[in-house]
Design a protein around this motif. Structure first.
Motif, PDB file in Angstrom:
ATOM      1  N   GLN A  89       0.763  -1.193   0.009  1.00 26.21           N
ATOM      2  CA  GLN A  89      -0.011   0.105   0.229  1.00 26.21           C
ATOM      3  C   GLN A  89       0.771   1.391  -0.029  1.00 26.21           C
ATOM      4  O   GLN A  89       0.463   2.173  -0.638  1.00 26.21           O
ATOM      5  CB  GLN A  89      -0.957   0.086   1.096  1.00 26.21           C
ATOM      6  CG  GLN A  89      -1.800   1.110   1.130  1.00 26.21           C
ATOM      7  CD  GLN A  89      -3.074   1.023   2.520  1.00 26.21           C
ATOM      8  OE1 GLN A  89      -3.612  -0.047   2.371  1.00 26.21           O
ATOM      9  NE2 GLN A  89      -2.980   2.076   2.992  1.00 26.21           N
ATOM     10  N   ALA A  90       1.997   1.232   0.816  1.00 25.20           N
ATOM     11  CA  ALA A  90       2.828   2.269   0.671  1.00 25.20           C
ATOM     12  C   ALA A  90       3.510   2.533  -0.533  1.00 25.20           C
ATOM     13  O   ALA A  90       3.770   3.759  -1.033  1.00 25.20           O
ATOM     14  CB  ALA A  90       3.991   2.217   1.892  1.00 25.20           C
ATOM     15  N   LEU A  91       3.697   1.436  -1.337  1.00 24.48           N
ATOM     16  CA  LEU A  91       4.287   1.667  -2.578  1.00 24.48           C
ATOM     17  C   LEU A  91       3.380   2.362  -3.738  1.00 24.48           C
ATOM     18  O   LEU A  91       3.828   2.908  -4.638  1.00 24.48           O
ATOM     19  CB  LEU A  91       4.752   0.234  -3.185  1.00 24.48           C
ATOM     20  CG  LEU A  91       5.321   0.044  -4.562  1.00 24.48           C
ATOM     21  CD1 LEU A  91       6.662   0.816  -4.785  1.00 24.48           C
ATOM     22  CD2 LEU A  91       5.409  -1.262  -5.248  1.00 24.48           C
ATOM     23  N   TRP A  92       2.238   2.006  -3.507  1.00 23.92           N
ATOM     24  CA  TRP A  92       1.214   2.736  -4.400  1.00 23.92           C
ATOM     25  C   TRP A  92       1.134   4.173  -4.311  1.00 23.92           C
ATOM     26  O   TRP A  92       0.585   4.761  -5.056  1.00 23.92           O
ATOM     27  CB  TRP A  92      -0.262   1.946  -4.178  1.00 23.92           C
ATOM     28  CG  TRP A  92      -0.207   0.614  -4.618  1.00 23.92           C
ATOM     29  CD1 TRP A  92       0.489   0.204  -5.727  1.00 23.92           C
ATOM     30  CD2 TRP A  92      -1.247  -0.441  -4.174  1.00 23.92           C
ATOM     31  NE1 TRP A  92       0.083  -1.328  -5.841  1.00 23.92           N
ATOM     32  CE2 TRP A  92      -1.081  -1.407  -5.003  1.00 23.92           C
ATOM     33  CE3 TRP A  92      -2.236  -0.527  -3.243  1.00 23.92           C
ATOM     34  CZ2 TRP A  92      -1.893  -2.792  -4.770  1.00 23.92           C
ATOM     35  CZ3 TRP A  92      -3.011  -1.629  -2.990  1.00 23.92           C
ATOM     36  CH2 TRP A  92      -2.777  -2.655  -3.695  1.00 23.92           C
ATOM     37  N   ARG A  93       1.527   4.770  -3.368  1.00 23.89           N
ATOM     38  CA  ARG A  93       2.027   6.165  -3.399  1.00 23.89           C
ATOM     39  C   ARG A  93       2.677   6.688  -4.436  1.00 23.89           C
ATOM     40  O   ARG A  93       2.561   7.709  -4.958  1.00 23.89           O
ATOM     41  CB  ARG A  93       2.622   6.546  -2.066  1.00 23.89           C
ATOM     42  CG  ARG A  93       1.396   6.890  -0.832  1.00 23.89           C
ATOM     43  CD  ARG A  93       2.210   7.527   0.448  1.00 23.89           C
ATOM     44  NE  ARG A  93       1.351   7.624   1.344  1.00 23.89           N
ATOM     45  CZ  ARG A  93       0.564   8.998   1.458  1.00 23.89           C
ATOM     46  NH1 ARG A  93       0.652   9.915   0.541  1.00 23.89           N
ATOM     47  NH2 ARG A  93      -0.244   9.054   2.733  1.00 23.89           N
ATOM     48  N   ASP A  94       3.769   5.742  -4.796  1.00 21.89           N
ATOM     49  CA  ASP A  94       4.800   6.134  -6.019  1.00 21.89           C
ATOM     50  C   ASP A  94       4.307   5.484  -7.207  1.00 21.89           C
ATOM     51  O   ASP A  94       4.810   5.793  -8.273  1.00 21.89           O
ATOM     52  CB  ASP A  94       6.292   5.704  -5.319  1.00 21.89           C
ATOM     53  CG  ASP A  94       6.632   6.453  -4.559  1.00 21.89           C
ATOM     54  OD1 ASP A  94       6.585   7.714  -4.283  1.00 21.89           O
ATOM     55  OD2 ASP A  94       7.179   5.950  -3.395  1.00 21.89           O
ATOM     56  N   LEU A  95       3.359   4.589  -7.239  1.00 20.60           N
ATOM     57  CA  LEU A  95       3.051   3.695  -8.341  1.00 20.60           C
ATOM     58  C   LEU A  95       1.572   3.624  -8.522  1.00 20.60           C
ATOM     59  O   LEU A  95       0.937   2.889  -7.523  1.00 20.60           O
ATOM     60  CB  LEU A  95       3.835   2.436  -8.173  1.00 20.60           C
ATOM     61  CG  LEU A  95       3.957   1.492  -9.296  1.00 20.60           C
ATOM     62  CD1 LEU A  95       4.913   1.966 -10.299  1.00 20.60           C
ATOM     63  CD2 LEU A  95       4.435   0.048  -8.960  1.00 20.60           C
ATOM     64  N   GLN A  96       0.990   4.267  -9.733  1.00 25.50           N
ATOM     65  CA  GLN A  96      -0.205   4.172  -9.803  1.00 25.50           C
ATOM     66  C   GLN A  96      -0.616   3.716 -11.390  1.00 25.50           C
ATOM     67  O   GLN A  96       0.245   3.564 -12.085  1.00 25.50           O
ATOM     68  CB  GLN A  96      -0.822   5.741  -9.546  1.00 25.50           C
ATOM     69  CG  GLN A  96      -1.024   6.112  -8.338  1.00 25.50           C
ATOM     70  CD  GLN A  96      -2.220   5.131  -7.423  1.00 25.50           C
ATOM     71  OE1 GLN A  96      -3.137   5.026  -8.066  1.00 25.50           O
ATOM     72  NE2 GLN A  96      -2.142   4.886  -6.184  1.00 25.50           N
ATOM     73  N   VAL A  97      -1.844   3.639 -11.569  1.00 23.97           N
ATOM     74  CA  VAL A  97      -2.131   3.122 -12.866  1.00 23.97           C
ATOM     75  C   VAL A  97      -3.656   3.671 -13.222  1.00 23.97           C
ATOM     76  O   VAL A  97      -4.530   4.292 -12.679  1.00 23.97           O
ATOM     77  CB  VAL A  97      -2.461   1.521 -12.845  1.00 23.97           C
ATOM     78  CG1 VAL A  97      -3.690   1.157 -11.544  1.00 23.97           C
ATOM     79  CG2 VAL A  97      -2.787   0.776 -13.978  1.00 23.97           C
ATOM     80  N   VAL A  98      -3.546   3.496 -14.762  1.00 27.19           N
ATOM     81  CA  VAL A  98      -4.928   4.072 -15.312  1.00 27.19           C
ATOM     82  C   VAL A  98      -5.027   3.128 -16.384  1.00 27.19           C
ATOM     83  O   VAL A  98      -4.426   2.628 -17.364  1.00 27.19           O
ATOM     84  CB  VAL A  98      -4.423   5.466 -16.287  1.00 27.19           C
ATOM     85  CG1 VAL A  98      -5.635   5.758 -17.126  1.00 27.19           C
ATOM     86  CG2 VAL A  98      -4.080   6.721 -15.258  1.00 27.19           C
ATOM     87  N   PHE A  99      -6.344   2.638 -16.222  1.00 27.30           N
ATOM     88  CA  PHE A  99      -6.664   1.247 -16.714  1.00 27.30           C
ATOM     89  C   PHE A  99      -7.710   1.756 -18.175  1.00 27.30           C
ATOM     90  O   PHE A  99      -7.917   2.948 -18.403  1.00 27.30           O
ATOM     91  CB  PHE A  99      -7.614   0.267 -15.894  1.00 27.30           C
ATOM     92  CG  PHE A  99      -6.815  -0.298 -14.893  1.00 27.30           C
ATOM     93  CD1 PHE A  99      -5.908  -1.417 -15.218  1.00 27.30           C
ATOM     94  CD2 PHE A  99      -7.251  -0.089 -13.696  1.00 27.30           C
ATOM     95  CE1 PHE A  99      -5.425  -2.030 -14.350  1.00 27.30           C
ATOM     96  CE2 PHE A  99      -6.578  -0.809 -12.751  1.00 27.30           C
ATOM     97  CZ  PHE A  99      -5.556  -1.759 -12.908  1.00 27.30           C
ATOM     98  N   GLN A 100      -7.879   0.741 -18.990  1.00 28.51           N
ATOM     99  CA  GLN A 100      -8.345   1.054 -20.321  1.00 28.51           C
ATOM    100  C   GLN A 100      -9.826   1.589 -20.302  1.00 28.51           C
ATOM    101  O   GLN A 100     -10.178   2.506 -20.880  1.00 28.51           O
ATOM    102  CB  GLN A 100      -8.287  -0.600 -21.032  1.00 28.51           C
ATOM    103  CG  GLN A 100      -9.060  -0.493 -22.399  1.00 28.51           C
ATOM    104  CD  GLN A 100      -9.244  -1.694 -23.354  1.00 28.51           C
ATOM    105  OE1 GLN A 100      -8.536  -2.539 -22.704  1.00 28.51           O
ATOM    106  NE2 GLN A 100      -9.691  -1.576 -24.314  1.00 28.51           N
ATOM    107  N   ASP A 101     -10.534   0.961 -19.608  1.00 28.76           N
ATOM    108  CA  ASP A 101     -11.932   1.457 -19.465  1.00 28.76           C
ATOM    109  C   ASP A 101     -12.463   2.094 -18.383  1.00 28.76           C
ATOM    110  O   ASP A 101     -12.441   1.603 -16.944  1.00 28.76           O
ATOM    111  CB  ASP A 101     -12.734   0.058 -19.471  1.00 28.76           C
ATOM    112  CG  ASP A 101     -14.446   0.118 -19.566  1.00 28.76           C
ATOM    113  OD1 ASP A 101     -14.927   1.263 -19.721  1.00 28.76           O
ATOM    114  OD2 ASP A 101     -15.158  -0.751 -19.201  1.00 28.76           O
TER     115      ASP A 101
END
Length: 337
Positions: A89-101
């Motif tokens: 969860q802490a890593l997700w501060r630095d690493l995010q995603v934009v999905f297709q739909d």
């Protein structure tokens, strides 16, 4: 030269398949089968290939959404492949995603403001600070303040994707994985969203891993491109170099199939069509995964796996035949095949 922000080394993601036989050995699908690449700070690496090549699974493995069978995922020098719970969860501060739909990515029962604020809420940001941050993010991605209390079904597809982008930026990440982020949009809207991503990268110093099947889209945004085929990287090069001098026969075939307004490399324009069928991912040959369809294949190509070689600054490919053309020999020659 500074160390890459994100490094993937020998990444494998294999999924066991149930056979219905109690004591039988389970076959595996080699979705990702030994992938290496680096992503520098402020850079965009495009990952392209046909459907089923493993590009989205690679992104999911980096995010922790697919189990890593083998290999390393180094973020800022730290191996994050096995992180779970609070560490993930802490890593997700630095690493995010934009999905297709964007339709499925957004909760239809949440307002736009609530959706953008969701990661802030999860990470314990105070309510007053959340409101100010949401207003800032909406302005940043080109959404109007009057849209704050609307629901996803009241927005267009392009506006919904702007909401998803705003949510991905809420925690000020350093890397954003864009997984087919514009493929569900009309062509005119695609251009607007791509230009938005480029502006955000320039203003915020973001790094993108841009996953797509569309080479013309990737050409517009990527600094470098990695071409994937059946879980492996066939070729990787700076974008201009890849379009000017494609070397792997699979890259040539992909480029030859793309309608482009300007000429591409002569080799791509005269590439021979692909032959044969895509191999069964549960029964892969020990050699080159592209051998069954390759117009250049030689005896032994399907038995010995080609290793990536450097053929120019930042330009790597894995092909026995091209390796021999460039260096004078290949693994086929060295092993007497």
């Amino acid at each position: 030269m500074s160390a890459p922000l994100l490094s993937v080394r020998g990444l494998k993601v294999h999924f066991p398949v149930a056979t219905g036989r109690l004591f039988a050995e389970k076959p595996v699908v080699r979705a990702v089968d030994g992938v290496d690449f680096d992503l520098a700070e402020g850079e965009t690496l495009g990952i392209v290939g046909e459907s089923g090549c493993g590009k989205s699974t690679t992104g999911n493995a980096i995010l922790g959404l697919a189990p890593v069978t083998e290999g390393e995922i180094l973020f800022d020098g730290r191996d994050v492949a096995g992180l779970t719970g609070r560490d993930r969860q802490a890593l997700w501060r630095d690493l995010q995603v934009v999905f297709q739909d964007p339709v499925s990515a957004l909760d239809p029962k949440r307002t736009i403001a609530q959706s953008i604020a969701e990661p802030l809420e999860i990470h314990g940001v105070a309510r007053a600070s959340r409101k100010a941050r949401v207003d800032e993010l909406m302005e940043l991605v080109g959404l109007r303040a009057t849209q704050r209390d609307r629901y996803p079904n009241e927005l267009s597809g392009g506006q919904r994707q702007r909401v998803v982008i705003a949510r991905a930026l809420a925690l000020e990440p350093r890397v954003v994985i864009c997984d087919e982020a514009v493929s569900a949009l009309d062509v005119s809207i695609q251009s607007q969203v791509l230009n938005l991503l480029l502006r955000l990268q320039r203003d915020l110093g973001l790094s993108y891993l841009f996953i797509s099947h569309d080479l013309s889209v990737v050409r517009h945004i990527a600094d470098r491109i990695a071409v994937m085929y059946l879980g492996t990287v066939a070729e990787e090069a700076p974008t201009d170099e890849l379009f000017r001098r494609p070397l792997h026969p699979y890259t040539e075939a992909l480029l030859a199939a793309v309608p482009l307004p300007d000429p591409v490399a002569e080799r791509a324009k005269t590439a021979r069509p692909l032959q044969g069928d895509v191999p069964n991912p549960m029964d892969m040959p020990p050699g080159c995964p592209f051998a069954a369809r390759c117009p250049l294949r030689e005896e032994g190509c399907d038995q010995i796996r080609p290793q990536p070689i450097e053929v120019g600054p930042g330009h790597r490919l894995a092909c026995h035949v091209r390796e021999r053309e460039i260096t004078g020999s290949s693994a086929l020659d060295r092993q007497g095949t």
